[in-house]
Write a protein that holds these residues in place. Structure first.
Motif, PDB file in Angstrom:
ATOM      1  N   LEU A 159       0.846  -1.188   0.000  1.00 33.85           N
ATOM      2  CA  LEU A 159       0.000   0.000   0.000  1.00 33.85           C
ATOM      3  C   LEU A 159       0.882   1.238   0.000  1.00 33.85           C
ATOM      4  N   ARG A 160       0.294   2.344  -0.406  1.00 34.34           N
ATOM      5  CA  ARG A 160       0.933   3.648  -0.231  1.00 34.34           C
ATOM      6  C   ARG A 160       0.149   4.411   0.843  1.00 34.34           C
ATOM      7  N   ILE A 161       0.875   5.141   1.703  1.00 35.78           N
ATOM      8  CA  ILE A 161       0.223   5.966   2.718  1.00 35.78           C
ATOM      9  C   ILE A 161       0.573   7.428   2.437  1.00 35.78           C
ATOM     10  N   LEU A 162      -0.441   8.245   2.209  1.00 31.29           N
ATOM     11  CA  LEU A 162      -0.209   9.677   2.029  1.00 31.29           C
ATOM     12  C   LEU A 162       0.003  10.321   3.390  1.00 31.29           C
ATOM     13  N   PRO A 163       0.975  11.222   3.531  1.00 29.52           N
ATOM     14  CA  PRO A 163       1.325  11.774   4.838  1.00 29.52           C
ATOM     15  C   PRO A 163       0.540  13.026   5.207  1.00 29.52           C
ATOM     16  N   ASN A 164       0.447  13.273   6.512  1.00 32.03           N
ATOM     17  CA  ASN A 164      -0.111  14.532   6.992  1.00 32.03           C
ATOM     18  C   ASN A 164       0.781  15.701   6.596  1.00 32.03           C
ATOM     19  N   HIS A 165       2.064  15.574   6.868  1.00 35.68           N
ATOM     20  CA  HIS A 165       3.011  16.670   6.674  1.00 35.68           C
ATOM     21  C   HIS A 165       4.211  16.157   5.896  1.00 35.68           C
ATOM     22  N   ALA A 166       4.344  16.606   4.664  1.00 33.87           N
ATOM     23  CA  ALA A 166       5.400  16.094   3.791  1.00 33.87           C
ATOM     24  C   ALA A 166       6.792  16.339   4.367  1.00 33.87           C
ATOM     25  N   CYS A 167       7.001  17.489   5.000  1.00 35.28           N
ATOM     26  CA  CYS A 167       8.325  17.790   5.555  1.00 35.28           C
ATOM     27  C   CYS A 167       8.683  16.806   6.659  1.00 35.28           C
ATOM     28  N   ALA A 168       7.727  16.520   7.536  1.00 37.98           N
ATOM     29  CA  ALA A 168       7.992  15.626   8.662  1.00 37.98           C
ATOM     30  C   ALA A 168       8.201  14.195   8.206  1.00 37.98           C
ATOM     31  N   THR A 169       7.377  13.728   7.279  1.00 41.25           N
ATOM     32  CA  THR A 169       7.533  12.363   6.782  1.00 41.25           C
ATOM     33  C   THR A 169       8.809  12.226   5.964  1.00 41.25           C
ATOM     34  N   GLY A 170       9.078  13.207   5.115  1.00 41.79           N
ATOM     35  CA  GLY A 170      10.311  13.171   4.336  1.00 41.79           C
ATOM     36  C   GLY A 170      11.542  13.080   5.217  1.00 41.79           C
ATOM     37  N   ALA A 171      11.491  13.774   6.361  1.00 44.03           N
ATOM     38  CA  ALA A 171      12.642  13.810   7.261  1.00 44.03           C
ATOM     39  C   ALA A 171      12.981  12.447   7.851  1.00 44.03           C
ATOM     40  N   GLN A 172      12.061  11.495   7.759  1.00 44.97           N
ATOM     41  CA  GLN A 172      12.313  10.152   8.290  1.00 44.97           C
ATOM     42  C   GLN A 172      13.126   9.289   7.320  1.00 44.97           C
ATOM     43  N   HIS A 173      13.377   9.798   6.122  1.00 41.76           N
ATOM     44  CA  HIS A 173      13.955   8.957   5.069  1.00 41.76           C
ATOM     45  C   HIS A 173      15.214   9.579   4.479  1.00 41.76           C
ATOM     46  N   ALA A 174      16.227   8.766   4.252  1.00 42.91           N
ATOM     47  CA  ALA A 174      17.469   9.205   3.621  1.00 42.91           C
ATOM     48  C   ALA A 174      17.431   9.063   2.110  1.00 42.91           C
ATOM     49  N   VAL A 175      16.428   8.340   1.603  1.00 44.24           N
ATOM     50  CA  VAL A 175      16.285   8.127   0.162  1.00 44.24           C
ATOM     51  C   VAL A 175      14.829   8.338  -0.222  1.00 44.24           C
ATOM     52  N   LEU A 176      14.621   9.032  -1.336  1.00 40.38           N
ATOM     53  CA  LEU A 176      13.301   9.153  -1.947  1.00 40.38           C
ATOM     54  C   LEU A 176      13.339   8.359  -3.253  1.00 40.38           C
ATOM     55  N   TYR A 177      12.417   7.421  -3.433  1.00 39.88           N
ATOM     56  CA  TYR A 177      12.375   6.644  -4.664  1.00 39.88           C
ATOM     57  C   TYR A 177      11.445   7.337  -5.654  1.00 39.88           C
ATOM     58  N   ALA A 178      12.043   7.919  -6.682  1.00 35.18           N
ATOM     59  CA  ALA A 178      11.291   8.660  -7.691  1.00 35.18           C
ATOM     60  C   ALA A 178      10.713   7.688  -8.705  1.00 35.18           C
ATOM     61  N   CYS A 179       9.381   7.622  -8.769  1.00 33.71           N
ATOM     62  CA  CYS A 179       8.691   6.635  -9.606  1.00 33.71           C
ATOM     63  C   CYS A 179       8.055   7.299 -10.807  1.00 33.71           C
ATOM     64  N   ASP A 180       8.300   6.763 -11.967  1.00 34.77           N
ATOM     65  CA  ASP A 180       7.657   7.286 -13.164  1.00 34.77           C
ATOM     66  C   ASP A 180       6.281   6.662 -13.333  1.00 34.77           C
ATOM     67  N   ALA A 181       5.614   6.969 -14.433  1.00 31.29           N
ATOM     68  CA  ALA A 181       4.242   6.512 -14.649  1.00 31.29           C
ATOM     69  C   ALA A 181       4.139   4.998 -14.756  1.00 31.29           C
ATOM     70  N   GLU A 182       5.241   4.339 -15.086  1.00 28.97           N
ATOM     71  CA  GLU A 182       5.239   2.876 -15.210  1.00 28.97           C
ATOM     72  C   GLU A 182       5.615   2.190 -13.901  1.00 28.97           C
ATOM     73  N   GLY A 183       5.946   2.972 -12.866  1.00 25.09           N
ATOM     74  CA  GLY A 183       6.318   2.392 -11.588  1.00 25.09           C
ATOM     75  C   GLY A 183       7.784   2.077 -11.448  1.00 25.09           C
ATOM     76  N   ASP A 184       8.601   2.490 -12.422  1.00 22.57           N
ATOM     77  CA  ASP A 184      10.037   2.293 -12.310  1.00 22.57           C
ATOM     78  C   ASP A 184      10.601   3.336 -11.346  1.00 22.57           C
ATOM     79  N   ALA A 185      11.396   2.889 -10.389  1.00 17.32           N
ATOM     80  CA  ALA A 185      11.839   3.747  -9.295  1.00 17.32           C
ATOM     81  C   ALA A 185      13.347   3.985  -9.338  1.00 17.32           C
ATOM     82  N   THR A 186      13.730   5.247  -9.157  1.00 17.17           N
ATOM     83  CA  THR A 186      15.132   5.638  -9.110  1.00 17.17           C
ATOM     84  C   THR A 186      15.414   6.270  -7.750  1.00 17.17           C
ATOM     85  N   PRO A 187      16.444   5.813  -7.034  1.00 15.75           N
ATOM     86  CA  PRO A 187      16.727   6.385  -5.723  1.00 15.75           C
ATOM     87  C   PRO A 187      17.353   7.774  -5.826  1.00 15.75           C
ATOM     88  N   TRP A 188      16.767   8.733  -5.113  1.00 18.87           N
ATOM     89  CA  TRP A 188      17.310  10.078  -4.996  1.00 18.87           C
ATOM     90  C   TRP A 188      17.665  10.305  -3.537  1.00 18.87           C
TER      91      TRP A 188
END
Length: 377
Positions: free
Chosen positions: A342-371
């Protein structure tokens, strides 16, 4: 790597949504005829900020010296550090400026202004200093109509610093949810900051920059006469707080946390997932808004919100998804089989983002690149 192959929990970025959000804000700023200086504190990610600059942004705003250092190392020179500077951070600010960074720093009181001037004289550095003014009683800043504004500006000018501009942030906009109230606050923010800049110029203290901004007021502003630039940050990802404020739809929210169903509590109607507060944060920003999303809104793997279900609780590594009254007859083991992602949408993007050292950037096909999303101060 496809998102279904990612180890959970992890942070996902929906790239089409990110790109759409960046374009929407930049086009709005272009229509209003002002420079846009995005706040990088939400993403703390070089790839995201480069996309904002490519769309037309001019310079960036940061909230930590670490952000300033990392983004300068990536080739970004025009940086505004939008937190009242403390004396302990002045050596790092000096180092950046000596390396060629066009760093602007901020003060909102006489003591800070004095420290900047004393440090600058001791190191033969003429800092560019902006003054924060308070236009909504939300947090920090000097009264734009008060005498302290002129006192601080005079101290800076006579102390060897350059007064670069005035800045305000209408953070109370997060508490609103009607177009009329948001528009009124946007005008209050604009008028107050313009007043501060005008008063400095009338006193013979040159003020070239009038900087306003929050995501809600940036979108709500009808005009920005007298403003030179706007700052906003969370718009690039959006979140459930912004959805409640009324500046985005659910399908504009670009940040989510990918999680896996790891168990069920049938008698309670609970679905257990492997995203707890270490992945989501403890932010309960929607609790006092017109709709409480608990700790997040569950979505299917393709990003569609699952009606009638909310993340109602979090432990360190466990999240609890539960139905509302209308869904309590549903067999949760059938709707959310063990192993379901599942995906969970966050209350506060800044706070949730701060929990992660990597953001997986997903394109329309679901292919993910680590940023990389860097952390620290």
């Amino acid at each position: 790597m496809h998102l279904q192959q990612l180890e959970t929990p992890c942070a996902l970025l929906d790239l089409p949504r990110v790109q759409r959000n960046i374009q929407r804000m930049q086009q709005h700023m272009n229509r209003l005829g002002v420079k846009f200086r995005p706040h990088a504190k939400t993403s703390k990610c070089i790839e995201v900020v480069l996309a904002q600059l490519a769309a037309g942004a001019q310079g960036i705003t940061v909230s930590t010296m670490k952000e300033a250092e990392v983004f300068f190392s990536a080739g970004i020179k025009d940086i505004l550090y939008a937190v009242c500077i403390s004396a302990a951070k002045l050596p790092r600010a000096l180092a950046l400026r000596r390396q060629g960074c066009d760093l602007k720093i901020l003060v909102d009181n006489e003591r800070s202004a004095l420290q900047v001037c004393e440090f600058g004289r001791a190191h033969q550095e003429r800092f560019e200093v902006w003054i924060e003014v308070d236009t909504d009683g939300h947090r920090a800043g000097i009264d734009p109509a008060g005498e302290e504004l002129l006192t601080v500006a005079t101290m800076l000018q006579e102390g060897g610093s350059k007064v670069g501009g005035v800045l305000t942030h209408a953070g109370s906009s997060y508490e609103l949810h009607s177009p009329e109230k948001l528009a009124a606050l946007a005008e209050q923010e604009r008028a107050g900051c313009v007043l501060a800049g005008r008063r400095l110029n009338q006193a013979g203290i040159r003020c070239d920059n009038v900087s306003v901004g929050s995501t809600p007021t940036a979108f709500a502003a009808a005009h920005l006469e007298g403003v030179s630039e706007v700052r906003a940050g969370v718009y690039v990802f959006f979140d459930l707080v912004m959805h409640n404020v009324g500046v985005c739809e659910m399908d504009d929210i670009a940040l989510s946390v990918l999680t896996t169903v790891i168990g069920h509590q049938r008698e309670k109607g609970w679905v257990m997932v492997d995203a707890g507060w270490m992945a989501m944060s403890r932010d309960r920003g929607t609790a006092n808004q017109q709709r409480d999303f608990g700790y997040g809104q569950p979505c299917t793997l393709d990003g569609m919100p699952i009606a009638g279900f909310t993340m109602i609780g979090v432990n360190q590594e466990h999240g609890i998804i539960a139905p509302d009254i209308s869904m309590q007859s549903i067999d949760i083991t059938q709707k959310f089989p063990f192993g379901t992602q599942l995906r969970i949408l966050p209350n506060h993007a800044c706070a949730t983002g701060a929990q992660h050292a990597v953001l997986y950037a997903c394109d329309a096909e679901g292919d993910a690149t680590p940023w990389e999303r860097f952390q620290g101060w």
